[in-house]
Motif scaffolding. Structure first.
Motif, PDB file in Angstrom:
ATOM      1  N   ILE A 247       0.627  -1.161  -0.135  1.00 58.46           N
ATOM      2  CA  ILE A 247       0.021  -0.118   0.014  1.00 58.46           C
ATOM      3  C   ILE A 247       0.773   1.176   0.070  1.00 58.46           C
ATOM      4  CG2 ILE A 247      -1.611   1.389   1.367  1.00 58.46           C
ATOM      5  CD1 ILE A 247      -2.688  -1.109   2.271  1.00 58.46           C
ATOM      6  N   VAL A 248       2.001   1.333   0.995  1.00 59.94           N
ATOM      7  CA  VAL A 248       2.791   2.482   0.794  1.00 59.94           C
ATOM      8  C   VAL A 248       3.505   2.724  -0.448  1.00 59.94           C
ATOM      9  CG1 VAL A 248       5.063   3.275   1.949  1.00 59.94           C
ATOM     10  CG2 VAL A 248       3.234   2.413   3.117  1.00 59.94           C
ATOM     11  N   HIS A 249       4.214   1.741  -1.010  1.00 56.64           N
ATOM     12  CA  HIS A 249       4.739   1.731  -2.410  1.00 56.64           C
ATOM     13  C   HIS A 249       3.835   2.180  -3.482  1.00 56.64           C
ATOM     14  CE1 HIS A 249       9.028   0.257  -1.545  1.00 56.64           C
ATOM     15  NE2 HIS A 249       8.334  -0.222  -0.610  1.00 56.64           N
ATOM     16  N   SER A 250       2.713   1.850  -3.384  1.00 54.08           N
ATOM     17  CA  SER A 250       1.896   1.975  -4.719  1.00 54.08           C
ATOM     18  C   SER A 250       1.183   3.612  -4.242  1.00 54.08           C
ATOM     19  CB  SER A 250       0.652   0.887  -4.820  1.00 54.08           C
ATOM     20  OG  SER A 250      -0.286   1.029  -3.465  1.00 54.08           O
ATOM     21  N   HIS A 251       1.112   4.030  -3.188  1.00 56.04           N
ATOM     22  CA  HIS A 251       0.523   5.398  -3.191  1.00 56.04           C
ATOM     23  C   HIS A 251       1.563   6.171  -3.064  1.00 56.04           C
ATOM     24  CE1 HIS A 251      -3.264   3.655  -1.647  1.00 56.04           C
ATOM     25  NE2 HIS A 251      -3.825   4.948  -1.743  1.00 56.04           N
ATOM     26  N   LEU A 252       2.752   6.141  -2.861  1.00 62.71           N
ATOM     27  CA  LEU A 252       4.076   7.062  -2.998  1.00 62.71           C
ATOM     28  C   LEU A 252       4.490   7.001  -4.391  1.00 62.71           C
ATOM     29  CD1 LEU A 252       6.103   6.488   0.174  1.00 62.71           C
ATOM     30  CD2 LEU A 252       4.436   8.540  -0.407  1.00 62.71           C
ATOM     31  N   SER A 253       4.246   5.874  -5.172  1.00 62.68           N
ATOM     32  CA  SER A 253       4.725   5.900  -6.399  1.00 62.68           C
ATOM     33  C   SER A 253       3.726   6.388  -7.517  1.00 62.68           C
ATOM     34  CB  SER A 253       4.936   4.492  -6.965  1.00 62.68           C
ATOM     35  OG  SER A 253       3.759   3.558  -7.114  1.00 62.68           O
ATOM     36  N   ALA A 254       2.466   6.564  -7.046  1.00 68.55           N
ATOM     37  CA  ALA A 254       1.313   7.322  -7.576  1.00 68.55           C
ATOM     38  C   ALA A 254       1.476   8.663  -7.416  1.00 68.55           C
ATOM     39  CB  ALA A 254      -0.087   6.927  -7.221  1.00 68.55           C
ATOM     40  N   GLY A 255       2.384   9.285  -6.760  1.00 64.76           N
ATOM     41  CA  GLY A 255       2.351  10.755  -6.296  1.00 64.76           C
ATOM     42  C   GLY A 255       1.835  11.307  -5.089  1.00 64.76           C
ATOM     43  N   ARG A 256       1.311  10.351  -4.262  1.00 61.22           N
ATOM     44  CA  ARG A 256       0.657  10.725  -3.128  1.00 61.22           C
ATOM     45  C   ARG A 256       1.518  11.133  -2.044  1.00 61.22           C
ATOM     46  NH1 ARG A 256      -3.409   7.456  -4.930  1.00 61.22           N
ATOM     47  NH2 ARG A 256      -5.076   8.514  -5.862  1.00 61.22           N
ATOM     48  N   GLY A 257       1.158  11.870  -1.222  1.00 64.98           N
ATOM     49  CA  GLY A 257       1.957  12.529  -0.191  1.00 64.98           C
ATOM     50  C   GLY A 257       1.895  11.455   1.006  1.00 64.98           C
ATOM     51  N   LEU A 258       2.549  12.166   2.014  1.00 59.72           N
ATOM     52  CA  LEU A 258       2.883  11.446   3.459  1.00 59.72           C
ATOM     53  C   LEU A 258       1.472  10.974   4.114  1.00 59.72           C
ATOM     54  CD1 LEU A 258       4.739   9.790   5.354  1.00 59.72           C
ATOM     55  CD2 LEU A 258       5.068  12.085   6.527  1.00 59.72           C
ATOM     56  N   ILE A 259       0.835  12.350   4.370  1.00 58.59           N
ATOM     57  CA  ILE A 259      -0.538  12.317   5.220  1.00 58.59           C
ATOM     58  C   ILE A 259      -1.607  11.527   4.314  1.00 58.59           C
ATOM     59  CG2 ILE A 259      -2.588  13.667   5.944  1.00 58.59           C
ATOM     60  CD1 ILE A 259      -0.133  13.991   7.378  1.00 58.59           C
ATOM     61  N   GLU A 260      -1.566  11.349   2.927  1.00 56.42           N
ATOM     62  CA  GLU A 260      -2.568  10.658   2.336  1.00 56.42           C
ATOM     63  C   GLU A 260      -2.216   9.116   2.443  1.00 56.42           C
ATOM     64  OE1 GLU A 260      -4.134  12.422  -1.727  1.00 56.42           O
ATOM     65  OE2 GLU A 260      -1.915  12.990  -1.452  1.00 56.42           O
ATOM     66  N   THR A 261      -1.157   8.822   2.353  1.00 53.36           N
ATOM     67  CA  THR A 261      -0.441   7.372   2.488  1.00 53.36           C
ATOM     68  C   THR A 261      -0.679   6.970   4.093  1.00 53.36           C
ATOM     69  OG1 THR A 261       1.117   7.711   0.844  1.00 53.36           O
ATOM     70  CG2 THR A 261       1.568   5.884   2.461  1.00 53.36           C
ATOM     71  N   VAL A 262      -0.481   7.698   5.112  1.00 54.08           N
ATOM     72  CA  VAL A 262      -1.007   7.383   6.474  1.00 54.08           C
ATOM     73  C   VAL A 262      -2.344   7.206   6.757  1.00 54.08           C
ATOM     74  CG1 VAL A 262      -0.652   8.144   8.760  1.00 54.08           C
ATOM     75  CG2 VAL A 262       1.270   8.438   7.553  1.00 54.08           C
ATOM     76  N   GLU A 263      -3.266   8.300   6.114  1.00 51.25           N
ATOM     77  CA  GLU A 263      -4.413   8.056   6.285  1.00 51.25           C
ATOM     78  C   GLU A 263      -5.259   6.839   5.674  1.00 51.25           C
ATOM     79  OE1 GLU A 263      -6.281  11.778   5.475  1.00 51.25           O
ATOM     80  OE2 GLU A 263      -5.651  12.531   7.530  1.00 51.25           O
ATOM     81  N   ILE A 264      -4.318   6.448   4.420  1.00 46.07           N
ATOM     82  CA  ILE A 264      -5.158   5.236   3.550  1.00 46.07           C
ATOM     83  C   ILE A 264      -4.780   4.029   4.464  1.00 46.07           C
ATOM     84  CG2 ILE A 264      -3.276   4.586   1.967  1.00 46.07           C
ATOM     85  CD1 ILE A 264      -6.885   4.960   1.096  1.00 46.07           C
ATOM     86  N   LEU A 265      -3.446   3.888   4.860  1.00 46.64           N
ATOM     87  CA  LEU A 265      -3.371   2.801   5.812  1.00 46.64           C
ATOM     88  C   LEU A 265      -4.140   2.835   7.091  1.00 46.64           C
ATOM     89  CD1 LEU A 265       0.720   3.025   6.238  1.00 46.64           C
ATOM     90  CD2 LEU A 265      -0.576   1.031   4.939  1.00 46.64           C
ATOM     91  N   ASN A 266      -4.528   3.750   7.758  1.00 46.90           N
ATOM     92  CA  ASN A 266      -5.541   3.845   8.928  1.00 46.90           C
ATOM     93  C   ASN A 266      -6.988   3.143   8.320  1.00 46.90           C
ATOM     94  OD1 ASN A 266      -6.411   4.399  11.365  1.00 46.90           O
ATOM     95  ND2 ASN A 266      -7.483   6.231  10.806  1.00 46.90           N
ATOM     96  N   HIS A 267      -7.366   3.732   6.877  1.00 49.73           N
ATOM     97  CA  HIS A 267      -8.785   3.363   6.448  1.00 49.73           C
ATOM     98  C   HIS A 267      -8.695   1.840   6.240  1.00 49.73           C
ATOM     99  CE1 HIS A 267     -11.023   7.148   5.856  1.00 49.73           C
ATOM    100  NE2 HIS A 267      -9.686   7.755   5.998  1.00 49.73           N
ATOM    101  N   PHE A 268      -7.479   1.282   5.679  1.00 49.74           N
ATOM    102  CA  PHE A 268      -7.518  -0.086   5.321  1.00 49.74           C
ATOM    103  C   PHE A 268      -7.685  -1.077   6.614  1.00 49.74           C
ATOM    104  CE2 PHE A 268      -4.429  -3.734   5.449  1.00 49.74           C
ATOM    105  CZ  PHE A 268      -5.182  -4.516   4.341  1.00 49.74           C
ATOM    106  N   LEU A 269      -6.919  -0.663   7.794  1.00 49.49           N
ATOM    107  CA  LEU A 269      -6.799  -1.209   8.873  1.00 49.49           C
ATOM    108  C   LEU A 269      -8.059  -1.447   9.539  1.00 49.49           C
ATOM    109  CD1 LEU A 269      -3.341  -0.411  10.311  1.00 49.49           C
ATOM    110  CD2 LEU A 269      -3.945  -2.572   9.508  1.00 49.49           C
ATOM    111  N   ILE A 270      -8.826  -0.211   9.396  1.00 52.72           N
ATOM    112  CA  ILE A 270     -10.068  -0.218  10.114  1.00 52.72           C
ATOM    113  C   ILE A 270     -11.225  -0.960   9.325  1.00 52.72           C
ATOM    114  CG2 ILE A 270     -11.968   1.686  10.366  1.00 52.72           C
ATOM    115  CD1 ILE A 270      -9.873   3.723  11.463  1.00 52.72           C
ATOM    116  N   ASP A 271     -11.094  -0.720   8.016  1.00 52.58           N
ATOM    117  CA  ASP A 271     -12.273  -1.421   7.245  1.00 52.58           C
ATOM    118  C   ASP A 271     -11.798  -2.842   7.185  1.00 52.58           C
ATOM    119  OD1 ASP A 271     -13.107   0.935   6.227  1.00 52.58           O
ATOM    120  OD2 ASP A 271     -12.098   1.070   4.328  1.00 52.58           O
ATOM    121  N   ARG A 272     -10.513  -3.288   6.930  1.00 52.66           N
ATOM    122  CA  ARG A 272     -10.457  -4.671   7.231  1.00 52.66           C
ATOM    123  C   ARG A 272     -10.504  -5.456   8.501  1.00 52.66           C
ATOM    124  NH1 ARG A 272      -7.290  -8.341   3.297  1.00 52.66           N
ATOM    125  NH2 ARG A 272      -7.948 -10.155   4.039  1.00 52.66           N
ATOM    126  N   TYR A 273     -10.017  -4.850   9.446  1.00 55.65           N
ATOM    127  CA  TYR A 273     -10.078  -5.523  10.991  1.00 55.65           C
ATOM    128  C   TYR A 273     -10.653  -4.921  11.820  1.00 55.65           C
ATOM    129  CZ  TYR A 273      -5.834  -7.481   8.434  1.00 55.65           C
ATOM    130  OH  TYR A 273      -5.148  -8.344   7.650  1.00 55.65           O
TER     131      TYR A 273
END
Length: 188
Positions: free
Chosen positions: A89-115
């Motif tokens: 997730i981190v690699h795909s978001h950063l390679s798509a040009g997303r910033g640090l905050i967006e990447t951290v927040e997508i990890l948070n959403h992933f963990l909450i949605d999945r677990y």
């Protein structure tokens, strides 16, 4: 016969853990080949062959580098797979040009949605611009790193936010500037 089946299953699990541990180690060994003007040293000693620790260095355009250090709750093969997913997730978001905050927040959403709060992650992450020493960082309940100047005292970045995977609220980044010769010590 039952003892033989149990022994075969135990050996299969041990082999799986060993192979997963080798894969995880090979992913962190890539970090030593950076062509950036920084020196990096790391030590990773898992209690078993697969660890819930996440350590990653990603070279970005513009002589920038992203660094992530985290710890997933739990141990074992499932935690190792979750670390691999987080890395993807981190690699795909950063390679798509997303910033640090967006990447951290997508990890948070992933963990909450999945677990649904049953798996969480502490993480310290930053993006360093090697041209000017500016660091943008987010601390999600991970132990704060220390910064050591050649002739100055040891300073700790103690500001922290909640861990990832618990609440759907925004994260905020902080900025500091480091100078040549300063060292950053991160640990988990």
């Amino acid at each position: 016969y039952a003892l033989m089946i149990d022994e075969m299953e135990k050996r299969r699990r041990m082999r799986d853990l060993y192979l997963a541990g080798r894969l995880q180690k090979s992913l962190t060994d890539r970090m030593s080949s950076s062509q950036l003007p920084i020196r990096l040293a790391h030590l990773n000693m898992p209690a078993i062959s697969v660890t819930g620790d996440y350590l990653d260095l990603i070279e970005l355009p513009g002589r920038r580098v992203a660094f992530f250090l985290g710890d997933v709750s739990g141990h074992g093969l499932g935690t190792g797979y979750l670390v691999s997913t987080i890395r993807s997730i981190v690699h795909s978001h950063l390679s798509a040009g997303r910033g640090l905050i967006e990447t951290v927040e997508i990890l948070n959403h992933f963990l909450i949605d999945r677990y649904q709060g049953n798996e969480f992650l502490t993480m310290f992450s930053f993006i360093l611009d090697t041209r000017n020493g500016e660091i943008e960082y987010v601390n999600a309940a991970h132990p704060g790193p220390y910064i050591k100047s050649p002739a100055g005292p040891l300073e700790r970045l103690s500001d922290s936010q909640r861990l990832l995977g618990v609440l759907l609220r925004p994260y905020h980044s902080r900025r500091i500037t480091i100078k040549a010769g300063q060292r950053i010590f991160l640990y988990s």
